[in-house]
Structures are given as structure tokens and as C-alpha cells.
Motif scaffolding. Structure first.
Motif, PDB file in Angstrom:
ATOM      1  N   THR A 247      70.263 -27.948 -11.167  1.00 48.56           N
ATOM      2  CA  THR A 247      71.791 -28.325 -10.414  1.00 48.56           C
ATOM      3  C   THR A 247      71.758 -28.568  -9.101  1.00 48.56           C
ATOM      4  O   THR A 247      72.314 -29.349  -8.715  1.00 48.56           O
ATOM      5  CB  THR A 247      72.547 -27.062 -11.164  1.00 48.56           C
ATOM      6  OG1 THR A 247      72.554 -27.000 -12.427  1.00 48.56           O
ATOM      7  CG2 THR A 247      73.808 -27.423 -10.536  1.00 48.56           C
ATOM      8  N   ASP A 248      70.765 -27.663  -8.069  1.00 51.74           N
ATOM      9  CA  ASP A 248      70.865 -27.868  -6.907  1.00 51.74           C
ATOM     10  C   ASP A 248      70.429 -29.323  -6.608  1.00 51.74           C
ATOM     11  O   ASP A 248      71.169 -29.669  -5.542  1.00 51.74           O
ATOM     12  CB  ASP A 248      70.096 -26.688  -6.360  1.00 51.74           C
ATOM     13  CG  ASP A 248      70.245 -26.758  -4.575  1.00 51.74           C
ATOM     14  OD1 ASP A 248      71.079 -26.617  -4.111  1.00 51.74           O
ATOM     15  OD2 ASP A 248      69.039 -27.396  -4.211  1.00 51.74           O
ATOM     16  N   PRO A 258      78.920 -32.521   0.423  1.00 49.84           N
ATOM     17  CA  PRO A 258      78.626 -32.083   1.722  1.00 49.84           C
ATOM     18  C   PRO A 258      77.745 -31.074   1.845  1.00 49.84           C
ATOM     19  O   PRO A 258      77.666 -29.909   1.108  1.00 49.84           O
ATOM     20  CB  PRO A 258      79.912 -31.488   2.303  1.00 49.84           C
ATOM     21  CG  PRO A 258      80.972 -32.310   1.309  1.00 49.84           C
ATOM     22  CD  PRO A 258      80.594 -32.372   0.216  1.00 49.84           C
ATOM     23  N   GLU A 259      76.902 -30.941   2.818  1.00 48.74           N
ATOM     24  CA  GLU A 259      75.430 -29.777   2.973  1.00 48.74           C
ATOM     25  C   GLU A 259      76.146 -28.440   2.668  1.00 48.74           C
ATOM     26  O   GLU A 259      75.628 -27.726   1.976  1.00 48.74           O
ATOM     27  CB  GLU A 259      74.821 -30.264   3.954  1.00 48.74           C
ATOM     28  CG  GLU A 259      73.469 -29.298   4.047  1.00 48.74           C
ATOM     29  CD  GLU A 259      72.687 -29.675   2.846  1.00 48.74           C
ATOM     30  OE1 GLU A 259      71.826 -29.035   2.442  1.00 48.74           O
ATOM     31  OE2 GLU A 259      72.687 -31.022   2.508  1.00 48.74           O
ATOM     32  N   ASP A 260      77.254 -28.210   3.612  1.00 47.29           N
ATOM     33  CA  ASP A 260      77.693 -27.009   3.640  1.00 47.29           C
ATOM     34  C   ASP A 260      78.293 -26.168   2.315  1.00 47.29           C
ATOM     35  O   ASP A 260      78.262 -25.321   2.041  1.00 47.29           O
ATOM     36  CB  ASP A 260      78.739 -26.551   4.777  1.00 47.29           C
ATOM     37  CG  ASP A 260      79.953 -27.715   4.517  1.00 47.29           C
ATOM     38  OD1 ASP A 260      79.823 -28.670   3.895  1.00 47.29           O
ATOM     39  OD2 ASP A 260      80.976 -27.437   5.202  1.00 47.29           O
ATOM     40  N   THR A 261      78.727 -27.084   1.634  1.00 44.44           N
ATOM     41  CA  THR A 261      79.390 -26.981   0.421  1.00 44.44           C
ATOM     42  C   THR A 261      78.246 -26.711  -0.729  1.00 44.44           C
ATOM     43  O   THR A 261      78.284 -25.668  -1.357  1.00 44.44           O
ATOM     44  CB  THR A 261      80.204 -27.985  -0.231  1.00 44.44           C
ATOM     45  OG1 THR A 261      81.431 -28.456   0.552  1.00 44.44           O
ATOM     46  CG2 THR A 261      80.759 -27.632  -1.560  1.00 44.44           C
ATOM     47  N   PHE A 265      77.523 -23.035  -2.406  1.00 46.85           N
ATOM     48  CA  PHE A 265      77.326 -22.681  -3.843  1.00 46.85           C
ATOM     49  C   PHE A 265      76.176 -22.159  -4.097  1.00 46.85           C
ATOM     50  O   PHE A 265      75.899 -20.998  -5.134  1.00 46.85           O
ATOM     51  CB  PHE A 265      77.259 -24.248  -4.460  1.00 46.85           C
ATOM     52  CG  PHE A 265      77.442 -24.302  -6.095  1.00 46.85           C
ATOM     53  CD1 PHE A 265      77.733 -23.006  -6.711  1.00 46.85           C
ATOM     54  CD2 PHE A 265      76.955 -25.307  -6.706  1.00 46.85           C
ATOM     55  CE1 PHE A 265      77.741 -23.056  -8.155  1.00 46.85           C
ATOM     56  CE2 PHE A 265      76.993 -25.249  -8.282  1.00 46.85           C
ATOM     57  CZ  PHE A 265      77.553 -24.228  -8.846  1.00 46.85           C
ATOM     58  N   GLU A 266      74.772 -22.654  -3.340  1.00 48.41           N
ATOM     59  CA  GLU A 266      73.690 -22.012  -3.410  1.00 48.41           C
ATOM     60  C   GLU A 266      73.811 -20.319  -3.223  1.00 48.41           C
ATOM     61  O   GLU A 266      73.107 -19.543  -3.809  1.00 48.41           O
ATOM     62  CB  GLU A 266      72.545 -22.483  -2.611  1.00 48.41           C
ATOM     63  CG  GLU A 266      71.349 -21.857  -2.404  1.00 48.41           C
ATOM     64  CD  GLU A 266      70.584 -21.444  -3.570  1.00 48.41           C
ATOM     65  OE1 GLU A 266      69.656 -20.685  -3.714  1.00 48.41           O
ATOM     66  OE2 GLU A 266      70.697 -22.441  -4.555  1.00 48.41           O
ATOM     67  N   GLU A 267      74.526 -20.181  -2.083  1.00 41.10           N
ATOM     68  CA  GLU A 267      74.367 -18.485  -1.834  1.00 41.10           C
ATOM     69  C   GLU A 267      75.437 -17.586  -2.831  1.00 41.10           C
ATOM     70  O   GLU A 267      74.687 -16.832  -3.180  1.00 41.10           O
ATOM     71  CB  GLU A 267      75.265 -18.403  -0.316  1.00 41.10           C
ATOM     72  CG  GLU A 267      75.124 -17.119  -0.072  1.00 41.10           C
ATOM     73  CD  GLU A 267      75.628 -16.793   1.489  1.00 41.10           C
ATOM     74  OE1 GLU A 267      75.999 -15.743   1.612  1.00 41.10           O
ATOM     75  OE2 GLU A 267      75.764 -17.878   2.228  1.00 41.10           O
ATOM     76  N   TRP A 268      76.478 -18.356  -3.347  1.00 39.63           N
ATOM     77  CA  TRP A 268      77.022 -17.651  -4.173  1.00 39.63           C
ATOM     78  C   TRP A 268      76.538 -17.368  -5.700  1.00 39.63           C
ATOM     79  O   TRP A 268      76.409 -16.550  -6.094  1.00 39.63           O
ATOM     80  CB  TRP A 268      78.373 -18.404  -4.673  1.00 39.63           C
ATOM     81  CG  TRP A 268      79.350 -17.908  -5.702  1.00 39.63           C
ATOM     82  CD1 TRP A 268      79.976 -16.996  -5.568  1.00 39.63           C
ATOM     83  CD2 TRP A 268      79.351 -18.241  -7.101  1.00 39.63           C
ATOM     84  NE1 TRP A 268      80.480 -16.612  -6.934  1.00 39.63           N
ATOM     85  CE2 TRP A 268      80.091 -17.474  -7.745  1.00 39.63           C
ATOM     86  CE3 TRP A 268      78.620 -19.287  -7.760  1.00 39.63           C
ATOM     87  CZ2 TRP A 268      80.417 -17.767  -9.093  1.00 39.63           C
ATOM     88  CZ3 TRP A 268      78.577 -19.337  -8.891  1.00 39.63           C
ATOM     89  CH2 TRP A 268      79.457 -18.414  -9.848  1.00 39.63           C
ATOM     90  N   THR A 269      75.558 -18.462  -6.032  1.00 42.07           N
ATOM     91  CA  THR A 269      74.751 -18.473  -7.275  1.00 42.07           C
ATOM     92  C   THR A 269      73.758 -17.535  -7.144  1.00 42.07           C
ATOM     93  O   THR A 269      73.643 -16.615  -8.017  1.00 42.07           O
ATOM     94  CB  THR A 269      74.183 -19.990  -7.346  1.00 42.07           C
ATOM     95  OG1 THR A 269      75.055 -20.981  -7.714  1.00 42.07           O
ATOM     96  CG2 THR A 269      73.441 -19.949  -8.876  1.00 42.07           C
TER      97      THR A 269
END
Length: 369
Positions: A247-248, A258-261, A265-269
Motif C-alpha cells: 500500500t505505501d 502529498p508526501e506529508d499525507t 498515514f504511515e505513522e498512524w498505520t
């Protein structure tokens, strides 16, 4: 010990088969009608200091199906009068949703949006993951979902599992940068917390009410809870692996987000999957509560807790915790005890809720003026 585990797993498999065949895992109040009837946006998530341990459930979440009905019954028509977003209970039937809309329209709500709380979407970590991802997409379905929710609602009404649904909506809309706000929140026969033990309690209460007492007798609650916890832990591991390997990369290349989005998402996951895998469900609950009550962009001013103190589907400690946290976040809190069964107040005594909501909206209008 191994034999006990095998017996427990066998009994659980039988239980799941029964629940799937009868849609009995969570409430299906069709009998009411026949008888009478986190994203704490991740910038803020990073700054949160929550010292309670969390959960995220597993199965699926393509996204809640939305139905919007305005004064003339056409989706997307100009709004007049009061507006409401209703996040339903699990396994709500179409005729039940129509009844909810009719009740609201009789009370002067001309813009009513119904968001179903689908078990496969709301009640598992894998489902929460896919829901979050769907809010970020650029498909027609995702755009329509964001457009329907991009409103300033007079009232958001969470029924039973709708409390979990609301957290996902706030999370998804915040992550997508879409506006979503409401003046008054009604928690009706909820909260049901994002914890395996809360879902086990719910399922066992349902079986007790619907002639499946034998299952509760044969299947001890500790075994039932252990099985559900294991499923959620495995779901968290699956989410983490899927995101890392597929997914990433897809979001960065095909999704062109956007890269920050993508980083958020990565951090939350990472956090959500690890929380589920390590059985830190109290922390997940704290984050979910904070998402609902402490997301400034929603503009929430007053919350109404409407429930039966003797409702077997609810854990009194969870309700009290939610009430205290709501007050702690500076939200005006109103408590309405009822003698109706789980989620029946809207159908049997609607004025109990609507009179209280009208008073809350008047207070909100007075503050605005």
C-alpha cells in the motif's frame, strides 16, 4: 492447556458460524419496527500525550455507505431547515433506515445523511485501515463521500456502534483536508469502545436476548475474549505487512498523494497495528475518545449521552469514562437516562431525544449570537 485452547477455538468457530448465518453478532432491531417500533489529524496526533494503553479492530472497511435525503427527497438538493448526520447501529436494515429518516423529517430536519455502520468496516483493525485509506483516494466514491460529509451539521447522532464510526469519519475527513463540523452530538446507547472485550460483551448480550444462552454457557467469557483478542492481533499484523509491502508504494506512485499525507498515514498505520498486536487497547480507546471530543475543527459544543444505565450491551465503566473525558475536554455534557432497551428510544420515545437536542441547539445559537 493445549486441549483447552483447541476446545475454545472449536467452540468459537461454531459461534461465528451461528452469528454469520443469523447476522447475530451485533444488534439488528428489525423487531422494533415489527413490534412498534483518528484521525486526530496526525500533526495533532503526534503531539498527543496519552498515558493509557489501545485498539484497532480488524475485518474490512470499504467505507460506509451513505444516503443523503433533503427536503424534496433528492440527494444533493439545497439544504433548508435543520441538518443531521446519523451513524447507525450494526446490521441496520434498509426499512429501518427509512424509518429513521421519516422520524427526523417529522421533527423538522430537511437535510438528513445516513451513514451505515457496517461491521466489516467498523469493527476490525483491517477495516479501519481501509476506511482511512478510502478517505484519501481520488475515486468517484471517495469524492462523493467527502462531498456528502463536508457540511456543518446541526446534530450528529451516533447509535450503538456509530460511536466508532464517528471516530473514523473525523479521522478520514481530517486526513483528506475536508471540512466536517457539527454543533451537537448525541451518543445513543453508546459508547461501545474499540476493544475486544467490548465486542464480546455486546455479542454475549445479544445472544442472551435472542435464545442463544446455551452458547454463553458452553463458551466461557474469558475464552471468548481471548479468541477475539487474538483475531485482532493477527489483523494488526496483517495490516502492517500489507501496508509495508504494497500500500505505501501504491499511495506514493499511483495515488500521487502529498508526501506529508503519506507520511502521516504511515505513522498512524505503524501505531495502530502495533497497538493491536501488543494488546494495548486502552490506549487506542483514549485516542478514539480524543478524536471525537478534542478535534477543534468539528466545532462540537455539547454532547448528549442518552442510554439505559442497565443496558447489558454497554459497560458502565466505559460510559462513565467517556462522560468524564467529554467534560474534561470542555464539552458541555448532558445525561439522559432512559428505561428503553438498546437504541429503542428514538423509535419509542423520540421526543425524549429531540426535546433535549432542541434545547442544546438553542444554547448553541445563543452563544453564537
Amino acid at each position: 492447556a493445549m486441549l483447552v485452547r483447541l476446545c475454545g477455538l472449536t467452540l468459537m468457530a461454531l459461534l461465528l458460524a451461528v452469528m454469520q448465518s443469523s447476522s447475530a453478532f451485533l444488534v439488528h432491531p428489525s423487531t422494533l419496527i415489527s413490534s412498534s417500533h483518528t484521525s486526530i489529524r496526525f500533526s495533532s496526533f503526534k503531539n498527543m500525550h496519552i498515558h493509557r494503553p489501545g485498539v484497532y479492530d480488524r475485518k474490512s472497511v470499504r467505507g460506509a455507505r451513505m444516503v443523503e435525503e433533503s427536503a424534496d427527497g433528492e440527494a444533493g438538493s439545497p439544504k433548508e431547515g435543520k441538518s443531521a448526520l446519523v451513524l447507525t447501529w450494526f446490521y441496520a436494515a434498509p426499512k429501518e433506515l427509512e424509518l429513521v429518516k421519516r422520524i427526523y423529517k417529522r421533527k423538522g430536519y430537511t437535510n438528513v445523511v445516513i451513514q451505515e455502520s457496517l461491521v466489516k468496516e467498523i469493527a476490525t483493525p483491517r477495516g479501519w485501515y481501509r476506511t482511512y485509506q478510502r478517505f484519501l483516494g481520488e475515486t468517484n466514491e471517495a469524492k462523493d463521500l467527502r462531498e456528502k460529509l463536508s457540511q456543518n451539521f446541526d446534530i450528529v447522532h451516533c447509535m450503538s456502534g456509530g460511536f466508532l464510526n464517528l471516530g473514523l469519519v473525523i479521522m478520514g475527513m481530517e486526513a483528506a483536508g475536508a471540512p466536517f463540523s457539527f454543533k451537537c452530538l448525541v451518543l445513543d446507547s453508546t459508547p461501545i469502545m474499540p476493544q475486544p472485550k467490548a465486542f464480546v460483551r455486546f455479542a454475549r448480550a445479544y445472544m442472551q436476548d435472542h435464545g442463544l444462552e446455551l452458547v454463553n454457557k458452553v463458551l466461557p467469557e474469558p475464552v471468548h475474549t481471548a479468541f477475539q483478542t487474538t483475531r485482532w492481533s493477527l489483523g494488526g499484523a496483517y495490516v502492517r505487512a500489507k501496508h509495508k509491502w504494497r500500500t505505501d508504494k501504491k499511495l506514493r506512485t499511483i495515488g500521487k498523494l502529498p508526501e506529508d499525507t503519506v507520511e502521516d498515514f504511515e505513522e498512524w498505520t505503524r501505531w495502530a497495528s502495533h497497538t493491536a498486536m501488543l494488546n494495548r487497547y486502552d490506549n487506542m480507546t483514549s485516542v478514539h475518545i480524543a478524536t471525537v471530543f478534542n478535534t477543534p475543527s468539528t466545532g462540537l459544543k455539547e454532547c448528549i449521552f442518552m442510554y439505559n444505565p442497565h443496558d447489558p450491551y454497554l459497560n458502565p465503566e466505559d460510559v462513565e469514562r467517556c462522560i468524564q473525558d467529554c467534560k474534561g475536554f470542555g464539552i458541555r455534557t448532558t445525561i439522559k437516562h432512559t428505561d428503553n432497551k438498546h437504541i429503542e428510544t428514538l423509535f419509542r420515545k423520540p421526543n425524549v431525544m429531540f426535546d433535549t437536542v432542541d434545547e442544546a441547539l438553542q444554547r448553541s445559537a445563543a452563544v453564537t449570537l
